[in-house]
Design a protein around this motif. Structure first.
Motif, PDB file in Angstrom:
ATOM      1  N   GLU A 192       7.932  -3.125   3.496  1.00 41.46           N
ATOM      2  CA  GLU A 192       6.814  -3.163   4.446  1.00 41.46           C
ATOM      3  C   GLU A 192       5.966  -1.886   4.406  1.00 41.46           C
ATOM      4  N   ASN A 193       6.570  -0.755   4.049  1.00 40.48           N
ATOM      5  CA  ASN A 193       5.881   0.535   4.164  1.00 40.48           C
ATOM      6  C   ASN A 193       5.463   1.144   2.838  1.00 40.48           C
ATOM      7  N   TYR A 194       5.794   0.517   1.744  1.00 38.79           N
ATOM      8  CA  TYR A 194       5.639   1.127   0.418  1.00 38.79           C
ATOM      9  C   TYR A 194       4.228   1.642   0.150  1.00 38.79           C
ATOM     10  N   ILE A 201       4.191   9.548   0.778  1.00 33.60           N
ATOM     11  CA  ILE A 201       3.313  10.210  -0.191  1.00 33.60           C
ATOM     12  C   ILE A 201       4.138  11.156  -1.062  1.00 33.60           C
ATOM     13  N   ARG A 202       3.981  11.027  -2.373  1.00 34.50           N
ATOM     14  CA  ARG A 202       4.673  11.925  -3.293  1.00 34.50           C
ATOM     15  C   ARG A 202       3.715  12.894  -3.988  1.00 34.50           C
ATOM     16  N   SER A 203       2.452  12.480  -4.139  1.00 30.16           N
ATOM     17  CA  SER A 203       1.471  13.345  -4.781  1.00 30.16           C
ATOM     18  C   SER A 203       0.066  12.941  -4.352  1.00 30.16           C
ATOM     19  N   LEU A 204      -0.915  13.797  -4.694  1.00 27.21           N
ATOM     20  CA  LEU A 204      -2.308  13.561  -4.328  1.00 27.21           C
ATOM     21  C   LEU A 204      -3.149  13.310  -5.569  1.00 27.21           C
ATOM     22  N   LYS A 205      -4.193  12.517  -5.376  1.00 29.67           N
ATOM     23  CA  LYS A 205      -5.199  12.319  -6.407  1.00 29.67           C
ATOM     24  C   LYS A 205      -6.562  12.379  -5.733  1.00 29.67           C
ATOM     25  N   LEU A 206      -7.311  13.438  -6.033  1.00 35.94           N
ATOM     26  CA  LEU A 206      -8.633  13.617  -5.440  1.00 35.94           C
ATOM     27  C   LEU A 206      -9.693  13.055  -6.384  1.00 35.94           C
ATOM     28  N   VAL A 207     -10.477  12.116  -5.866  1.00 32.23           N
ATOM     29  CA  VAL A 207     -11.572  11.515  -6.630  1.00 32.23           C
ATOM     30  C   VAL A 207     -12.884  11.940  -5.971  1.00 32.23           C
ATOM     31  N   ILE A 208     -13.722  12.656  -6.728  1.00 33.42           N
ATOM     32  CA  ILE A 208     -14.998  13.122  -6.194  1.00 33.42           C
ATOM     33  C   ILE A 208     -16.086  12.132  -6.584  1.00 33.42           C
ATOM     34  N   ASN A 209     -16.660  11.485  -5.600  1.00 41.17           N
ATOM     35  CA  ASN A 209     -17.709  10.494  -5.824  1.00 41.17           C
ATOM     36  C   ASN A 209     -19.087  11.146  -5.746  1.00 41.17           C
ATOM     37  N   SER A 210     -20.087  10.412  -6.190  1.00 38.00           N
ATOM     38  CA  SER A 210     -21.467  10.888  -6.097  1.00 38.00           C
ATOM     39  C   SER A 210     -21.861  11.055  -4.640  1.00 38.00           C
ATOM     40  N   LEU A 262      -3.134   4.748  -0.201  1.00 39.82           N
ATOM     41  CA  LEU A 262      -1.815   5.041  -0.771  1.00 39.82           C
ATOM     42  C   LEU A 262      -1.435   3.952  -1.765  1.00 39.82           C
ATOM     43  N   GLU A 263      -1.158   4.367  -2.987  1.00 41.65           N
ATOM     44  CA  GLU A 263      -0.783   3.437  -4.045  1.00 41.65           C
ATOM     45  C   GLU A 263       0.418   3.989  -4.799  1.00 41.65           C
ATOM     46  N   SER A 264       1.555   3.287  -4.670  1.00 45.30           N
ATOM     47  CA  SER A 264       2.766   3.666  -5.412  1.00 45.30           C
ATOM     48  C   SER A 264       3.150   5.123  -5.219  1.00 45.30           C
ATOM     49  N   GLY A 265       3.014   5.609  -3.985  1.00 44.81           N
ATOM     50  CA  GLY A 265       3.404   6.972  -3.666  1.00 44.81           C
ATOM     51  C   GLY A 265       2.330   8.006  -3.943  1.00 44.81           C
ATOM     52  N   ILE A 266       1.211   7.598  -4.502  1.00 37.28           N
ATOM     53  CA  ILE A 266       0.113   8.529  -4.796  1.00 37.28           C
ATOM     54  C   ILE A 266      -0.990   8.312  -3.762  1.00 37.28           C
ATOM     55  N   LEU A 267      -1.342   9.364  -3.050  1.00 36.47           N
ATOM     56  CA  LEU A 267      -2.412   9.284  -2.057  1.00 36.47           C
ATOM     57  C   LEU A 267      -3.737   9.593  -2.733  1.00 36.47           C
ATOM     58  N   ARG A 268      -4.594   8.583  -2.766  1.00 35.35           N
ATOM     59  CA  ARG A 268      -5.928   8.754  -3.359  1.00 35.35           C
ATOM     60  C   ARG A 268      -6.903   9.147  -2.259  1.00 35.35           C
TER      61      ARG A 268
END
Length: 374
Positions: A192-194, A201-210, A262-268
């Motif tokens: 339910e919480n995955y 959260i296991r790691s971060l992924k920063l996406v810089i948009n326009s 949050l996707e598969s432990g990676i926080l976008r």
């Protein structure tokens, strides 16, 4: 001679009896545990299933026994109504660790979960010829993120049973059932919480948009910074204050938005900036409508964009899962101060556009900083 032989035999019998007595005393006093262990302890082992199960994205990396009394599982009644200590062979923590490793399949991409035993006991009470017992468990689950232990959830359950007097051999089954329930609970919790619980959260992924833009900047009260559109005097619609020594003023600012997924432990983190001016907050006098004057105001706008580009660069250095939100907010505050510092320094050195050389210096600075910015 016969009399001497008879006396010798009597002395030897006395010696044998004394020796036997001393041996018995040495057993009782030197190692009484071996003599009575078979009467005071009952040892059991957990039952393993032949089929190994695959949990939902986790495995138990360790079992931690946090009970105060870790020597036994509980107290039970054996034959002849004698009370015994119930114990797991090999110790509780080690026994459960072996049970998990033999019963479940694990993957290196799964979450390594610590299984913490807060309570695990089987206790019995006797009334006349009837024995009532309860098998109970209380567990908490956590995982190690970098140097921080993250407490996820906890669980407890119990099974009540009745039996008659005499020896009982169903304790292994009772223990296996409550342990299985604790595993099934956490398996469902992970399902339910995955992908929606930030504790995972296991790691971060920063996406810089326009940067945020709109198609028709002339409509509405907001003008967003653009490399292809310079400001015009028609963008200054605010009312000039009655008491002011300046001929024009721009109200420009910046904001950030950072929606999370949050996707598969990676926080976008999808970072998007807004660099804008408000028409109603910007004004000019009718005597200052010159290209030189509006170029001065454009540099104010450009300086805000330069600060935003620096904000993006520094935001990419934020990697700490535990404090990413506060770090992003602190960065915003620091860069806001940087913007105000630059704006003041610009006005001071250009004397609000009166100092032509100062104005040219800052114009060259922003042109260089914004070169290649789209």
């Amino acid at each position: 001679v016969a009399s001497k032989v008879h006396n010798l035999r009597q002395d030897m019998n006395k010696y044998k009896k004394t020796t036997h007595f001393l041996i018995i005393l040495s057993i009782l006093f030197l190692n009484p545990a071996h003599l009575f262990a078979q009467y005071t302890d009952k040892w059991i082992s957990l039952k393993y299933e032949s089929v190994r199960h695959k949990p939902n994205n986790f495995y138990f990396i360790k079992v931690v026994d946090e009970r105060k009394n870790r020597d036994k599982i509980g107290s039970i009644y054996g034959e002849n109504q004698y009370e015994k200590s119930l114990k797991l062979s090999g110790g509780t923590a080690k026994s459960l660790q072996n049970y998990f490793s033999k019963s479940f399949v694990k993957s290196s991409s799964d979450y390594p979960i610590a299984f913490k035993i807060r309570e695990l006991a089987i206790d019995e009470s006797i009334t006349n010829t009837k024995i009532t017992g309860k098998c109970k468990i209380k567990v908490s689950y956590s995982f190690q993120r970098d140097t921080t232990e993250i407490e996820l959830t906890d669980f407890q359950t119990s099974i009540t049973f009745n039996r008659t007097l005499g020896d009982y051999n169903n304790y292994e089954t009772l223990l296996s059932k409550v342990i299985e329930k604790s595993v099934m609970y956490f398996d469902e919790w992970m399902k339910e919480n995955y992908d929606n619980n930030q504790k995972l959260i296991r790691s971060l992924k920063l996406v810089i948009n326009s940067d945020y833009q709109i198609e028709n900047p002339e409509k509405g009260d907001t003008i967003f910074w653009s490399p292809t559109r310079k400001m015009i005097w028609a963008d200054f619609t605010g009312t000039m204050p009655k008491m002011t020594k300046y001929s024009a003023q721009i109200f420009n600012n910046f904001e950030y938005f950072a929606p999370l997924k949050l996707e598969s432990g990676i926080l976008r983190i999808d970072l998007q900036m807004k660099v804008y001016m408000l028409k109603s907050g910007s004004w000019t006098s009718s005597s200052s409508l010159s290209e030189y004057s509006i170029a001065h105001e454009q540099v104010h706008f450009d300086l805000t964009k330069i600060v935003v580009e620096r904000f993006k660069q520094k935001a990419q250095l934020i990697l700490t899962v535990d404090n990413y939100d506060s770090e992003l907010q602190l960065l915003f505050i620091d860069m806001y101060r940087e913007m105000n510092r630059l704006q003041k320094e610009y006005d001071d050195e250009s004397s609000h556009s009166i100092n032509v050389l100062g104005q040219q210096k800052w114009q060259q600075f922003v042109d260089g900083e914004l070169k290649g910015i789209k």
